[in-house]
Design a protein around this motif. Structure first.
Motif, mmCIF file in Angstrom:
data_model
loop_
_atom_site.group_PDB
_atom_site.id
_atom_site.type_symbol
_atom_site.label_atom_id
_atom_site.label_comp_id
_atom_site.label_asym_id
_atom_site.label_seq_id
_atom_site.Cartn_x
_atom_site.Cartn_y
_atom_site.Cartn_z
ATOM 1 N N UNK A 748 0.941 -1.216 -0.031
ATOM 2 C CA UNK A 748 0.016 0.250 0.220
ATOM 3 C C UNK A 748 1.117 0.994 0.419
ATOM 4 N N UNK A 749 -0.244 2.192 0.007
ATOM 5 C CA UNK A 749 0.686 3.951 -0.043
ATOM 6 C C UNK A 749 1.036 3.840 1.747
ATOM 7 N N UNK A 750 2.471 4.601 2.046
ATOM 8 C CA UNK A 750 3.280 4.434 3.360
ATOM 9 C C UNK A 750 2.424 5.624 3.518
ATOM 10 N N UNK A 751 2.003 6.233 5.008
ATOM 11 C CA UNK A 751 1.289 7.460 5.474
ATOM 12 C C UNK A 751 3.382 8.121 5.673
ATOM 13 N N UNK A 752 3.722 8.729 5.181
ATOM 14 C CA UNK A 752 4.903 8.923 5.417
ATOM 15 C C UNK A 752 4.846 10.111 5.947
ATOM 16 N N UNK A 767 -4.927 -4.095 -4.880
ATOM 17 C CA UNK A 767 -6.071 -5.191 -4.919
ATOM 18 C C UNK A 767 -5.625 -6.275 -4.382
ATOM 19 N N UNK A 768 -6.338 -7.506 -3.757
ATOM 20 C CA UNK A 768 -6.220 -8.491 -3.097
ATOM 21 C C UNK A 768 -5.382 -7.985 -1.686
ATOM 22 N N UNK A 769 -5.081 -6.848 -1.089
ATOM 23 C CA UNK A 769 -4.700 -7.332 0.186
ATOM 24 C C UNK A 769 -5.755 -6.240 1.093
ATOM 25 N N UNK A 770 -5.868 -6.219 2.343
ATOM 26 C CA UNK A 770 -6.612 -5.542 2.964
ATOM 27 C C UNK A 770 -5.315 -5.416 4.818
ATOM 28 N N UNK A 771 -5.163 -5.100 5.805
ATOM 29 C CA UNK A 771 -5.186 -4.438 7.116
ATOM 30 C C UNK A 771 -4.985 -3.368 6.680
ATOM 31 N N UNK A 772 -4.243 -2.553 8.029
ATOM 32 C CA UNK A 772 -3.533 -1.229 8.405
ATOM 33 C C UNK A 772 -2.231 -1.609 8.026
ATOM 34 N N UNK A 773 -1.368 -2.538 7.806
ATOM 35 C CA UNK A 773 -0.395 -2.550 6.966
ATOM 36 C C UNK A 773 -0.695 -3.052 5.425
ATOM 37 N N UNK A 774 -1.692 -3.137 4.948
ATOM 38 C CA UNK A 774 -1.763 -3.779 4.051
ATOM 39 C C UNK A 774 -1.143 -5.458 3.651
#
Length: 1524
Positions: A748-752, A767-774
């Motif tokens: 995913x895209x990091x909260x930088x 697509x195909x991933x989930x969670x706080x860390x994807x």
């Protein structure tokens, strides 16, 4: 289990070879292997075991002990579960949020799945067999949801190359050619010449013999059989070439077609029985019915358990157990959760599992006291009565609370409490704790805090180990008799003794104000003293509004650090606070403990604190400016004509003592204090605003702020940082205060951000991933897995499966509801100054709001004043930053205007110290405006002295020196100051001064007047002796008639050859006499080129009279300096036809015609040349009403009365010294015209602006415009129309009349006035109305993911991009709706993309509307634009306007004062008359004593008449000389 309950017997026999020998047993190991192999091949179902996780509903923790997991699930948490949620409770008008608990549950689930090569619910083998589906030449639609269809693999094939023959093709063919008659060779491409003589019969051909190929013979053609002399067609149907369940149809020689029989499907070679239950589930609704297979192609539907009454096409009805067997609590609502299962939901503010519901504290107390046979029946009456009378509303509406309920016995002796409700309430609050403390929590603490702020002590009995509670300062200990009694908004504990009724340390007093209550308590004297110093004491003494005050004690101030206390004492500090609750019921305010609560005063409530609240920021009191001051002593020139430095107008004067008189001069030096403005560190700009990130830590401490007075507040970030205040890491994979931590986000895209925790940005997972860390992989749930919601995916982790809601949805996976990412507290992670726009399920974009710029996550304020255009401000204006994207323009000193247009101010004329009438005002860049005497004169500009040479040129010098017996009338300096500016400018010119001087000198014997006036001038100092005559100082400048000097209108136009055509029209329409009959006039004359261009463009031969009249204003002589931006004047056509004055880029315009030549004077008026012909603007339809009045014999006529021309004679009687005379008089008839201002239809506002829409077609004919002088210009649209100008159809309508309804079900309709109602389908839909879901892909996956596979009428499939996309179908891109023509938005609007093919239109700053039509905001429509009510407000641009006082008023337009008619030219009355203002715009004229007349003309005696006429005045003086 191998066969899902099926038992299979295997009978295996093995024989030897055909030699007749006996059978030899095969080795056991090989036989087992063979059996297992066969078993594997025969296995149909390969179910998959999954572990499913879920969480129970959030409920009060005390209730969660009894909560069970759903049927089939196992609870894996203990006790009250995990306190990781909140539940919501609707109590009356409130919705309260409480912390709660929930359990985690798991369940093993076997997901049905077919083995490889099988399909359908019964796992039937694919065509070709399960071991080799589709004969390994294609792909079988297998799986429990498959239909067993084979799809051929795409592969390369060998192509036959037979030229004159038939190829042995097909799967089993070898590609050999069977040549036609007369040909030979491998490719049948070699002709045989001898075949013609052989004459082979029909259906045969000539071929070479097999032996050697030399002999020719006749052989049957392919698809025929015989010996060559006779050939019959081959009939394949004579052999069993089709499936047993298929019919063979003969189609011709060796041609046939196999067709599966009814109830079977396939290609005829292979026919499989049709099971309707597997294909369409037998048209049985799967939710309520089951399909029963009755044979090939046959089935019927039966209701599932708990369903009844099957209706074809609709299904079965669920049995409503709530009607037959409702086991829910009386406060619960019963509903069907699933077949055979009811769901009970507690209602009315109660909580529970639905089978048992608990009400609020007061309801539970009533239930306990009234429960028949219950333990506390009738034993809680006293506590119930006490709480009902003192604290019922909070205990039944707010929460959560922990309530200690004493029994009747425990409350003995407290019956008199209710006599004082205030004390009784305090006593009740001693028994209430904020929050929910069960017995377990009480066991784990020693101290609790009640709602009074008093603490309580928790202990245990030595013998019985039971909990006991004692209040601070009390002696009684209440023993816990029963605890953990659940209520919806708290928990109850029954105690055997009431708490001691301890007195509050701070008494309430409803009769005194907060200030008086504080002053009466010494414990809070220091805070009281602070309030008195800050000036807040007066506010807290008032009882007209309620206050809430948090008061720290003296001890709290004593515990503060000295520097912190000094800070609080430095200025008035406004504190911001927040409240929270400790685990033991103690209320904290911004972290400080509360001691006493709810102290009631007359004008509010007081809460005492054990600490002092420190404001979170010192910005409100910290000085932003750090100005520096220094003193300078600068030398001055003592010459009186030299301006003092830095003081161009005030001239710091000193007094010079002369021998006989005093003079004014300048001091030798100036002691000047210079204040140099500067901003403090961390502040920037003219207003010294805090730098981004805050003044204490500019740029978040990661960069350098461009601060200071000239700074723009921009942050120059260090290398590792970026953003408007350096709040982001420049490396997108880093985070943390130093940007040195690697982001934890995987896919995913990091909260930088520097303050983030390194997780992924919301909605950024691939697509195909989930969670706080994807990092958690998800897959679409199999349709057979009905546990997860339709909008959920399945997450597999360590063999366990959990349901996870898809992006754009929220819930526990079992239940998912659509979520708007822009509705959260932090909308979509967008900047606080950005707008979050949802673009799809779970998708959004961040767009900075108007006035801000950036990517949406980071938005910086736009400072218009820093833009190259200076926000449109004039070069002589200062741009003032008002806010993001907003500014104001203010003309610099020495200039006037609205900031966009600035014209120089002649300060010499506007300030108190005016220039001398001979001086001119000149602009010097270093000094501003200065008064400069003309060449040949001396002085400082305020006083100019003419030299002898100039005076002698006038021819007066010899007269004044040589003539005797001379009388000179000298006007005073004040008289010159009082001259009309136009008159002064004219007569003080060198060419006209001689005429003026000759007019005020009288030849002859010295005249010594008594108390006389001459042409209205009075002598203020007379009989000033000289050697050759006498001088009189008069209070008025006597001027001869200017007509003797200036040419008349036609004469002046004759001197202007470029305006000869306009002069010709004046003569042609005989307008000169009518114009010159007015006292003054202004002519706006278009030049010859302008008239020629106009006639050519309009294809006209001449201008008509009305057009010429529209160029002339009567009654006013408007010089260029009198033409102010935004003013309007009536023309000769009447009040309804006005011209306006406008200033654009320094150029004056009359309407839209530029003024090219100014201030050409005539005897009575002024001419301005125009570069364009004025077109008549008919936007006013004023109403005039004329009243006829018959006056008396002698009348005073006011200027608004016009003599009608008809005179009637009457008899006039006079009494003079008792002598009556009778004579004939006149009785005129007068007309008074009153004009009511009105706008024509389609125009609105004070300036009668056009309504939205086209000219002559307001609101495009689709609505009604709120027009008229008081109208707003708003369009009220007709049915079906919408928009600022009713230019659009309402959503879902189309057609010229917007009366056609769009019928698109799943697509985008071609709506609007120009729409045709056609549909562009969304992805996955087709049909005229996009009503058909695309379930079969006839395009073989060749379409783009944003395209649909559509079918032509002939069955041909093709790809077409879906609604919002463009391309050829195999490749589609999102349509940018803003790409062309600004997306159909107004040119004064911004087009913003939203979803593919869609956009929104937002009008630019200064404009309003729906974006399709944007009209300029007219400030004049509201409160007259801030102008005075006696001023006209004129719009000059978008949200810009100017104010001009109406005729007859003076001022800056913001404030206008009435100009007395009598103050100018004696109101038009005779100079020998008295002018009296009677009302606004009206006055009366009355002749002075010894004069007679109507007030406009007053006649005196013969001597007076001789003196006032310039032609007879000399005769009068000769008579006087003779008398002397």
């Amino acid at each position: 289990m191998w066969f899902s309950g099926n038992k299979t017997e295997l009978n295996l026999s093995f024989s030897s070879n055909a030699t007749g020998g006996r059978v030899k047993p095969i080795k056991r190991t090989f036989s087992f292997f063979l059996i297992n192999l066969l078993l594997l091949q025969m296995k149909k179902q390969c179910d998959q075991k999954l572990l499913i996780r879920m969480k129970t509903e959030c409920v009060p923790c005390s209730l969660n002990l009894e909560t069970q997991c759903p049927a089939g699930y196992t609870k894996i948490t203990n006790g009250t579960g995990i306190p990781d949620c909140r539940y919501y409770l609707e109590i009356k008008t409130h919705t309260l949020s409480f912390p709660g608990c929930r359990h985690h549950c798991i369940k093993e689930f076997e997901q049905p799945e077919c083995c490889q090569g099988r399909w359908g619910p019964d796992c039937i083998a694919c065509p070709g067999g399960a071991a080799s589906p589709c004969n390994r030449r294609g792909r079988c639609s297998q799986g429990i949801n498959g239909d067993g269809t084979c799809t051929s693999n795409l592969s390369l094939h060998i192509v036959c190359n037979c030229v004159h023959g038939v190829c042995n093709s097909g799967i089993t063919g070898d590609g050999r050619c069977t040549c036609l008659s007369g040909y030979k060779g491998l490719s049948c491409d070699q002709p045989i010449a001898e075949c013609e003589a052989l004459r082979c019969p029909a259906n045969s051909r000539c071929t070479a013999s097999v032996e050697g190929g030399r002999q020719l013979q006749c052989t049957c053609l392919p698809n025929y059989h015989g010996d060559g002399t006779q050939c019959e067609p081959i009939n394949p149907c004579s052999k069993k070439v089709c499936d047993l369940n298929a019919d063979c149809i003969y189609l011709g020689p060796n041609q046939h077609r196999c067709t599966c029989r009814e109830g079977y499907k396939g290609d005829g070679q292979v026919c499989l029985p049709i099971d309707p239950c597997q294909a369409t589930y037998g048209n049985c609704p799967a939710q309520s019915a089951i399909c029963i297979y009755d044979g090939p192609g046959k089935s019927h539907c039966e209701c599932k358990e708990h369903y009844t009454n099957f209706v074809p096409g609709k299904g079965c009805s669920m049995m409503d157990i709530c009607e037959t067997n409702n086991t829910c609590h009386k406060k619960a609502k019963c509903s069907m959760a699933a077949p055979g299962q009811i769901m009970c939901t507690c209602q009315g503010g109660s909580v529970g599992n639905g089978f048992v519901c608990y009400g609020n504290v007061m309801e539970r107390l009533q239930e306990l006291n009234s429960e028949v046979g219950g333990r506390w029946q009738g034993k809680l009456t006293s506590a119930l009565s006490l709480m009902e009378n003192t604290y019922e509303w909070p205990l039944s509406t707010l929460g959560p609370f922990t309530v200690l309920v004493p029994t009747n016995k425990g409350l003995k002796g407290t019956n008199d409490l209710l006599n004082n409700k205030q004390k009784a309430q305090y006593f009740v609050k001693l028994h209430i704790i904020a929050g929910q403390l069960n017995t377990s929590s009480l066991n784990n603490t020693n101290v609790i805090y009640t709602l009074t702020g008093k603490s309580g002590e928790i202990s245990k009995g030595e013998k019985d180990n039971q909990l006991r509670i004692r209040i601070q300062g009390g002696r009684k200990k209440g023993k816990l008799s029963q605890g953990n009694i659940i209520a919806s908004n708290g928990i109850l504990h029954i105690i055997d003794k009431a708490m001691d009724n301890v007195e509050p340390t701070f008494e309430s007093n409803k009769e005194e104000t907060i200030m008086a209550v504080l002053q009466g308590n010494r414990r809070y004297s220091q805070f009281t003293s602070l309030i008195e110093k800050t000036g807040l004491a007066m506010d807290l003494q008032q009882d007209n509004s309620p206050y809430t005050v948090f008061v720290p004690s003296n001890e709290a101030f004593s515990n503060m650090k000295a520097d912190a206390l000094d800070y609080l004492l430095s200025a008035e500090v406004q504190s911001f606070y927040n409240t929270n609750l400790s685990q033991i019921g103690q209320v904290l305010v911004s972290g400080e403990e509360m001691e006493e609560t709810d102290i009631v005063a007359k004008n509010g409530r007081i809460y005492t604190l054990a600490g002092v609240l420190i404001p979170p920021t010192i910005v409100p009191i910290l000085p932003h400016r750090c100005d520096e001051t220094r003193k300078l002593i600068l030398p001055r020139n003592t010459n009186a004509s030299t301006l003092c430095l830095f003081q161009p107008f005030s001239k710091r004067r000193c007094i010079i003592e002369g021998p006989t008189f005093q003079k004014t001069g300048c001091a030798r030096a100036c002691n000047i204090t210079i204040k140099e403005p500067k901003c403090c560190k961390g502040f920037f700009g003219p207003d010294c605003s805090p730098c981004p990130g805050g003044f204490s830590k500019p740029c978040s401490g990661n960069g350098l702020c461009m601060d200071g007075l000239d700074g723009n507040g921009t942050c120059v970030c260090a290398e590792a940082f970026q953003g408007s205040h350096c709040q982001f890491c420049s490396n997108p994979g880093k985070y943390g205060p130093q940007c040195d931590k690697e982001c934890l986000c995987i896919y995913g895209k990091c909260n930088n951000r520097i303050d983030s925790d390194g997780i992924c940005l919301p909605g950024s997972c691939r697509s195909g991933y989930t969670g706080k860390l994807c990092d958690k992989q998800i897959v679409p749930c199999d349709p057979s897995l009905q546990l997860c919601h339709a909008h959920a995916d399945c997450q597999l982790s360590d063999g366990a499966m959990s349901c996870v809601c898809k992006p754009g949805y929220e819930g526990d996976g079992m239940s998912c509801s659509k979520v708007d990412p822009c509705a959260a507290l932090n909308p979509g992670g967008c900047n606080i100054n950005a707008e979050c726009i949802q673009t799809g399920p779970g998708e959004h974009t961040c767009i900075c709001q108007a006035g801000w710029t950036g990517d949406g996550r980071d938005c910086s304020a736009i400072n218009n004043c820093l833009l190259p255009t200076m926000a449109g401000c004039h070069e002589n204006a200062t741009c003032i930053y008002v806010g993001p994207g907003q500014n104001d323009c203010k003309c610099k000193d020495g200039f006037r205007g609205n900031g966009v247009e600035c014209t120089p101010i002649n300060s010499c004329l506007e300030q108190n110290g005016k220039c001398h009438h001979l001086a001119t005002c000149q602009f010097e860049s270093s000094h501003g405006w200065e008064c400069v005497c003309p060449k040949g004169y001396e002085g400082d500009g305020r006083i100019c002295y003419g030299n002898a040479a100039d005076v002698s040129k006038t021819g007066i010098n010899s007269v004044l020196s040589s003539t005797s017996n001379l009388t000179v009338l000298v006007p005073s300096l004040q008289a010159i100051e009082n001259m009309d500016e136009d008159e002064k400018a004219f007569w003080m010119s060198k060419s006209n001064i001689p005429t003026l001087l000759k007019y005020v000198n009288v030849l002859g014997k010295v005249w010594k007047p008594t108390n006389l006036t001459l042409e209205g001038a009075h002598i203020v100092a007379g009989d000033i002796a000289s050697t050759n005559g006498i001088i009189h100082v008069i209070d008025k400048v006597l001027t001869p008639l200017r007509s003797t000097v200036m040419p008349r209108l036609l004469a002046r136009l004759e001197q202007m050859p470029d305006y000869s055509v306009f002069r010709g029209y004046i003569i042609q329409y005989n307008l000169a006499n009518e114009i010159e009959a007015a006292n003054t006039y202004t002519v706006f004359a278009p030049n010859n080129d302008a008239i020629e261009n106009y006639l050519r463009d309009k294809k006209s031969a001449t201008l008509d009279e009305s057009q010429i009249r529209y160029h002339i204003v009567l009654g006013e002589k408007l010089l260029k300096n009198n033409l102010h931006n935004g003013m309007h004047r009536e023309t000769m056509l009447g009040f309804s036809y006005q011209v306006g004055v406008f200033l654009h880029d320094g150029q004056l315009f009359i309407n839209d015609a530029p003024i090219s030549y100014t201030n050409v004077a005539t005897d009575k008026g002024i001419i301005h040349g125009l570069g364009k012909v004025l077109e008549i603007q008919k936007n006013r339809c004023d109403i005039s009403d004329t009243v006829i009045i018959v006056s008396g014999s002698l009348i005073n006529i006011t200027p608004i009365f016009v003599q009608a021309g008809e005179k009637k004679y009457c008899i006039l009687s006079e009494n003079n010294m008792r002598m009556y005379t009778i004579q004939i008089g006149c009785q005129p008839k007068c007309a008074k015209t009153v004009i009511t201002r009105e706008c024509c239809a389609g125009f609105f506002g004070q300036q009668c602006q056009p309504c939205p829409g086209k000219a002559g077609n307001a609101c495009f004919g689709n609505g009604i415009c709120m027009d008229g002088i008081n109208g707003t210009g708003t369009c009220e649209c007709g049915e079906g129309f919408v928009g600022t100008a009713c230019e659009s159809c309402i959503k879902g309508k189309y057609g010229r009349n917007c009366d056609q309804a769009c019928t698109c079900v799943h697509g985008k309709c071609s709506s609007g006035i120009d729409g045709d109602g056609s549909c562009e389908c969304d992805v996955g839909w087709r049909g005229v109305m996009c009503e058909t879901e695309i379930k079969d892909d006839a395009c073989n996956a060749s379409c783009h993911t944003s395209a649909n596979c559509l079918l032509l009428s002939n069955g041909t499939a093709y790809c077409k991009c879906a609604a919002g996309f463009e391309g050829n179908g195999t490749f589609c891109t999102a349509i940018d709706a803003c790409k062309t023509s600004n997306g159909g938005c107004s040119v004064k609007a911004e087009c913003r993309r939203t979803t593919p093919g869609n956009r929104v239109c937002v009008c630019n700053a200064g404009y309003t509307g729906d974006g399709i039509v944007c009209i300029e905001i007219n400030p004049c429509l509201e409160n007259n634009g801030g102008c005075d009510r006696n001023a006209e407000c004129t719009q000059t641009g978008p949200n810009q306007a100017v104010c001009n006082c109406l005729k007859g008023y003076s001022g800056d337009g913001k404030r206008c004062t009435y100009i007395s008619l009598c103050s100018q030219n004696n109101g038009g009355c005779s100079e020998f008359a008295i002018c009296n203002d009677t009302e606004l715009t009206e006055r009366t004229c009355t002749c002075k004593q010894n004069y007679i007349g109507d007030g406009f003309k007053c006649r005196g005696n013969i001597f007076q008449e001789l003196l006032r006429d310039s032609n007879t005045s000399r005769f009068y003086f000769h008579l006087e000389v003779r008398k002397g």
